[in-house]
Every structure is written in C-alpha cells, then in structure tokens.
Scaffold this motif. Structure first.
Motif, PDB file in Angstrom:
ATOM      1  N   LEU A  21     -12.914  -9.647  18.458  1.00  0.00           N
ATOM      2  CA  LEU A  21     -12.488  -9.032  17.203  1.00  0.00           C
ATOM      3  C   LEU A  21     -11.094  -8.435  17.317  1.00  0.00           C
ATOM      4  O   LEU A  21     -10.280  -8.528  16.384  1.00  0.00           O
ATOM      5  CB  LEU A  21     -13.490  -7.942  16.795  1.00  0.00           C
ATOM      6  N   THR A  22     -10.810  -7.829  18.471  1.00  0.00           N
ATOM      7  CA  THR A  22      -9.471  -7.275  18.704  1.00  0.00           C
ATOM      8  C   THR A  22      -8.420  -8.381  18.683  1.00  0.00           C
ATOM      9  O   THR A  22      -7.354  -8.236  18.071  1.00  0.00           O
ATOM     10  CB  THR A  22      -9.417  -6.533  20.052  1.00  0.00           C
ATOM     11  N   ALA A  23      -8.720  -9.512  19.346  1.00  0.00           N
ATOM     12  CA  ALA A  23      -7.775 -10.627  19.397  1.00  0.00           C
ATOM     13  C   ALA A  23      -7.485 -11.175  18.002  1.00  0.00           C
ATOM     14  O   ALA A  23      -6.328 -11.418  17.641  1.00  0.00           O
ATOM     15  CB  ALA A  23      -8.326 -11.735  20.296  1.00  0.00           C
ATOM     16  N   VAL A  24      -8.539 -11.347  17.208  1.00  0.00           N
ATOM     17  CA  VAL A  24      -8.371 -11.870  15.853  1.00  0.00           C
ATOM     18  C   VAL A  24      -7.567 -10.888  15.002  1.00  0.00           C
ATOM     19  O   VAL A  24      -6.644 -11.270  14.272  1.00  0.00           O
ATOM     20  CB  VAL A  24      -9.739 -12.149  15.203  1.00  0.00           C
ATOM     21  N   GLY A  52      -2.619  -9.436  12.258  1.00  0.00           N
ATOM     22  CA  GLY A  52      -1.613  -8.431  11.949  1.00  0.00           C
ATOM     23  C   GLY A  52      -0.215  -8.888  12.327  1.00  0.00           C
ATOM     24  O   GLY A  52       0.755  -8.657  11.584  1.00  0.00           O
ATOM     25  N   ALA A  53      -0.094  -9.550  13.486  1.00  0.00           N
ATOM     26  CA  ALA A  53       1.214 -10.034  13.932  1.00  0.00           C
ATOM     27  C   ALA A  53       1.744 -11.115  12.997  1.00  0.00           C
ATOM     28  O   ALA A  53       2.943 -11.146  12.675  1.00  0.00           O
ATOM     29  CB  ALA A  53       1.107 -10.573  15.358  1.00  0.00           C
ATOM     30  N   VAL A  54       0.860 -12.010  12.545  1.00  0.00           N
ATOM     31  CA  VAL A  54       1.282 -13.063  11.617  1.00  0.00           C
ATOM     32  C   VAL A  54       1.742 -12.457  10.296  1.00  0.00           C
ATOM     33  O   VAL A  54       2.777 -12.858   9.733  1.00  0.00           O
ATOM     34  CB  VAL A  54       0.133 -14.065  11.385  1.00  0.00           C
ATOM     35  N   ALA A  92       9.946 -14.680  14.498  1.00  0.00           N
ATOM     36  CA  ALA A  92       9.479 -13.292  14.493  1.00  0.00           C
ATOM     37  C   ALA A  92       8.161 -13.161  15.255  1.00  0.00           C
ATOM     38  O   ALA A  92       7.942 -12.182  15.985  1.00  0.00           O
ATOM     39  CB  ALA A  92       9.302 -12.809  13.046  1.00  0.00           C
ATOM     40  N   ALA A  93       7.285 -14.162  15.131  1.00  0.00           N
ATOM     41  CA  ALA A  93       5.985 -14.107  15.795  1.00  0.00           C
ATOM     42  C   ALA A  93       6.117 -14.119  17.312  1.00  0.00           C
ATOM     43  O   ALA A  93       5.444 -13.359  18.014  1.00  0.00           O
ATOM     44  CB  ALA A  93       5.117 -15.271  15.332  1.00  0.00           C
ATOM     45  N   ALA A 147       0.084 -19.126  16.810  1.00  0.00           N
ATOM     46  CA  ALA A 147       0.163 -19.792  18.109  1.00  0.00           C
ATOM     47  C   ALA A 147       1.324 -19.256  18.940  1.00  0.00           C
ATOM     48  O   ALA A 147       1.189 -18.987  20.136  1.00  0.00           O
ATOM     49  CB  ALA A 147       0.302 -21.297  17.903  1.00  0.00           C
ATOM     50  N   LEU A 148       2.477 -19.088  18.305  1.00  0.00           N
ATOM     51  CA  LEU A 148       3.645 -18.602  19.044  1.00  0.00           C
ATOM     52  C   LEU A 148       3.495 -17.127  19.412  1.00  0.00           C
ATOM     53  O   LEU A 148       4.009 -16.686  20.448  1.00  0.00           O
ATOM     54  CB  LEU A 148       4.911 -18.833  18.222  1.00  0.00           C
ATOM     55  N   PHE A 149       2.790 -16.363  18.590  1.00  0.00           N
ATOM     56  CA  PHE A 149       2.493 -14.987  18.980  1.00  0.00           C
ATOM     57  C   PHE A 149       1.651 -14.984  20.253  1.00  0.00           C
ATOM     58  O   PHE A 149       1.912 -14.219  21.187  1.00  0.00           O
ATOM     59  CB  PHE A 149       1.752 -14.262  17.858  1.00  0.00           C
ATOM     60  N   GLY A 150       0.635 -15.854  20.294  1.00  0.00           N
ATOM     61  CA  GLY A 150      -0.207 -15.934  21.476  1.00  0.00           C
ATOM     62  C   GLY A 150       0.565 -16.334  22.716  1.00  0.00           C
ATOM     63  O   GLY A 150       0.360 -15.783  23.804  1.00  0.00           O
ATOM     64  N   LEU A 151       1.486 -17.289  22.568  1.00  0.00           N
ATOM     65  CA  LEU A 151       2.321 -17.696  23.701  1.00  0.00           C
ATOM     66  C   LEU A 151       3.215 -16.552  24.155  1.00  0.00           C
ATOM     67  O   LEU A 151       3.417 -16.328  25.350  1.00  0.00           O
ATOM     68  CB  LEU A 151       3.162 -18.912  23.316  1.00  0.00           C
ATOM     69  N   GLY A 152       3.756 -15.828  23.186  1.00  0.00           N
ATOM     70  CA  GLY A 152       4.627 -14.701  23.529  1.00  0.00           C
ATOM     71  C   GLY A 152       3.898 -13.600  24.275  1.00  0.00           C
ATOM     72  O   GLY A 152       4.485 -12.916  25.119  1.00  0.00           O
ATOM     73  N   CYS A 153       2.593 -13.443  24.001  1.00  0.00           N
ATOM     74  CA  CYS A 153       1.816 -12.396  24.673  1.00  0.00           C
ATOM     75  C   CYS A 153       1.700 -12.630  26.174  1.00  0.00           C
ATOM     76  O   CYS A 153       1.420 -11.696  26.933  1.00  0.00           O
ATOM     77  CB  CYS A 153       0.408 -12.315  24.063  1.00  0.00           C
TER      78      CYS A 153
END
Length: 332
Positions: free
Chosen positions: A13-16, A21-23, A41-42, A289-295
């Motif tokens: 739930l935190t990941a989703v 929120g980032a998107v 930006a993501a 997807a790019l937010f996840g890669l950036g993490c």
C-alpha cells in the motif's frame, strides 16, 4: 478464516501510494513548466526519494516490481500514438534521412561512450534516448541491457538538459542559416529529443512547422521497436559468449505489444477519445516507471560519472544536430 497479513500489505500500500503521489506531482510540475516533461520530473523525484530516508526500506523492492510492470504496459500504449500512414506521407527522402540520423547517432554515441570510459549500459541508454524519443526510449531500452539504475537516471537527465538547450539553439541556428519554416520544423523533429521539446523548438516557425516537426519526430519513435529488438539480440549473443547466464529475451513481449498497438492505430479503428485516454495513460504509466527506476539511484553514483556523462551528451547532441541538418539538406 485466514486473517490478512497487514505486515505484508503495508509495504504494498505504501508503494502504491508513494508512486501515485509522485506521478501526480510530476504532472503538476509539467503543467507549471511545460518544457519539463512529467517523465523527467518523475525520475528526479525518484532519485530524491531513493537518496533520502523518506522512503521505507521495505517498500523499495515493492516499488521496483510494481513500476516495472507499469513500464511495459506504458511502452505498449506508446504504440497507439503512431499513425504509420502519416509517417509514410513524409516521403522517401525524409524517411531515409530519419533512418540514417537514428543509426548514426546511436552508433556514434555508443562508440563515444566507450571512448570516454563510460559504462556500456549508460552509453546504450544515452544513444537510444538521444536518437529515438528521449526518456520513453530510455525506459524501453533499460529492460534489455545490463545497466545500473544510476545509468537510467543519468540518461534521462542528459535528455532533459540537452533537449532543453536545443529548444533555443535549433530555431536560432535555423534562422541564421536562412531555413524556411518547413525546414526548421523538419530539423526540430529530427534533432530534438522529447516530443514536448520538439514542439517548443518548432513553435517560433509557426503552426505548420510544429505539425511537421511532430510527424517527423514520431517517425523516429517508429524505430524504437526494431532498435530494442536488435540490441536485445546482440546482448543475447554477447552474454552467450561471456558465459553469463542472465540473457535478455530474444524480442521482449512488450516490444511486440508496441508493434501491435501501432498497427491498430494505423488501421484508424479507434475513436479519438480512446486515443486521448491511451495517451494520458501511457504518460502516467511511464512516469510511474521512471519514478521507480529513480528510487534505486544514489546521488553519489551520479556524481562520479557527471563530467564524462555531460561530455557524452554534448558530443551526441552535436552528432544528431549536424547529421540531421546535412541529411535533410541532401535527402529531405
């Protein structure tokens, strides 16, 4: 009756929630600064989240798995933006120029990256992003090459930096060289990276130039699938020679989906509203997807390759700008 395991559900739930929120924030940045795409930006938000304790450790691998699926679906939906008849209407000269520019830019960038001592993964991602369609191409290629998450973030950062510079440089240089509005539009579509950047670069030349620039740009996007497939085949052969057991798929399934979506779009059977929804959904998914890669990136790893990566981006920009100008003059 089995009771739900909240210890497992909380990271999911935190990941989703964090990704959503980032998107949303990425789209807000894009609305405030249209030159900065939501994808750019993501990935920046992802790098910031990944490099600080704000993101719970248990949620990081969940975000990585969740956003990888978003990436593949997003690339498939990208195919719905490609109307192949519009590309064919450009004429044989422009189409040949597009193929030539994409091939020369990609190969030259990979060679220059090796010359500068940069990693193979980074060189391939920068070559793909600069020659095809910016952050979307980087996201599609990262799934079939051996790379670090920091390579993805660096490639997207270079696309943003040099694409932004091209917005001012292309119409300025084109005006000094006496280009017609049509020539400036075609050059913008061939030499600039992101679609939003292409529109901004061609806008001073007028609405007709913008329309042509977008079609030329989309003709580069058509080459995304064959390029990813060719690199995937090459990587399979290379890993077979080195004895590495982790071999990428012969042709990734999402690439076939991309091609199928492009065929459906070219048949003109979908209503405009469906295409508009698919376009927004594509951007949402690729931003996630790019937010996840950036993490998965640490700022320290970005800093270590900063100077050489900047030089690679500059040289690649000069290659695509010069090659596209000459190709249009001779063929277009």
């Amino acid at each position: 009756m089995t009771r739900p395991d909240f210890r497992t559900a909380v990271p999911v739930l935190t990941a989703v929630g964090v990704t959503a929120g980032a998107v949303a924030l990425s789209f807000a940045v894009n609305l405030a600064l249209p030159v900065v795409s939501a994808l750019t930006a993501a990935v920046v938000l992802g790098v910031l989240a990944g490099s600080t304790p704000v993101l719970p450790a248990a949620s990081r691998p969940v975000i990585a798995r969740f956003t990888k699926k978003m990436l593949r679906i997003g690339v498939v939906l990208l195919g719905l933006q490609l109307a192949l008849p519009a590309v064919l209407d450009l004429g044989a000269g422009v189409i040949v120029a597009v193929i030539l520019v994409v091939a020369v830019t990609f190969l030259a960038t990979v060679w220059l990256g090796r010359l500068l001592g940069l990693s193979r993964g980074l060189s391939l991602l920068v070559g793909t992003g600069f020659s095809i369609c910016g952050a979307s191409a980087v996201a599609a290629m990262e799934d079939v090459v051996e790379r670090d998450d920091s390579d993805v973030a660096t490639a997207v950062a270079l696309v943003t930096l040099y694409g932004g510079l091209a917005i001012a440089a292309v119409p300025l240089i084109g005006g000094r060289l006496g280009q017609t509005p049509r020539e400036t539009g075609a050059w913008s579509g061939l030499a600039v990276h992101e679609v939003a950047q292409v529109v901004a670069a061609a806008t001073p030349a007028g609405a007709a130039a913008v329309t042509l620039a977008v079609v030329v740009k989309l003709s580069r996007v058509v080459l995304l699938a064959p390029m990813v497939a060719l690199v995937s085949v090459h990587e399979r052969r290379r890993t077979a020679r080195t004895g590495d057991g982790s071999r990428p798929p012969l042709v990734p399934l999402f690439v076939l989906g991309f091609l199928a979506a492009a065929v459906v779009r070219s048949m003109d059977v979908l209503p405009t509203v469906a295409l508009d929804v698919a376009k927004v959904a594509c951007t949402l998914l690729l931003a996630g997807a790019l937010f996840g890669l950036g993490c998965g990136v640490r700022l320290g790893s970005l800093v270590r390759t900063g100077g050489r990566a900047l030089l690679l981006g500059l040289l690649s920009t000069l290659v695509i700008g010069t090659t596209s100008f000459i190709a249009l003059a001779v063929l277009g």
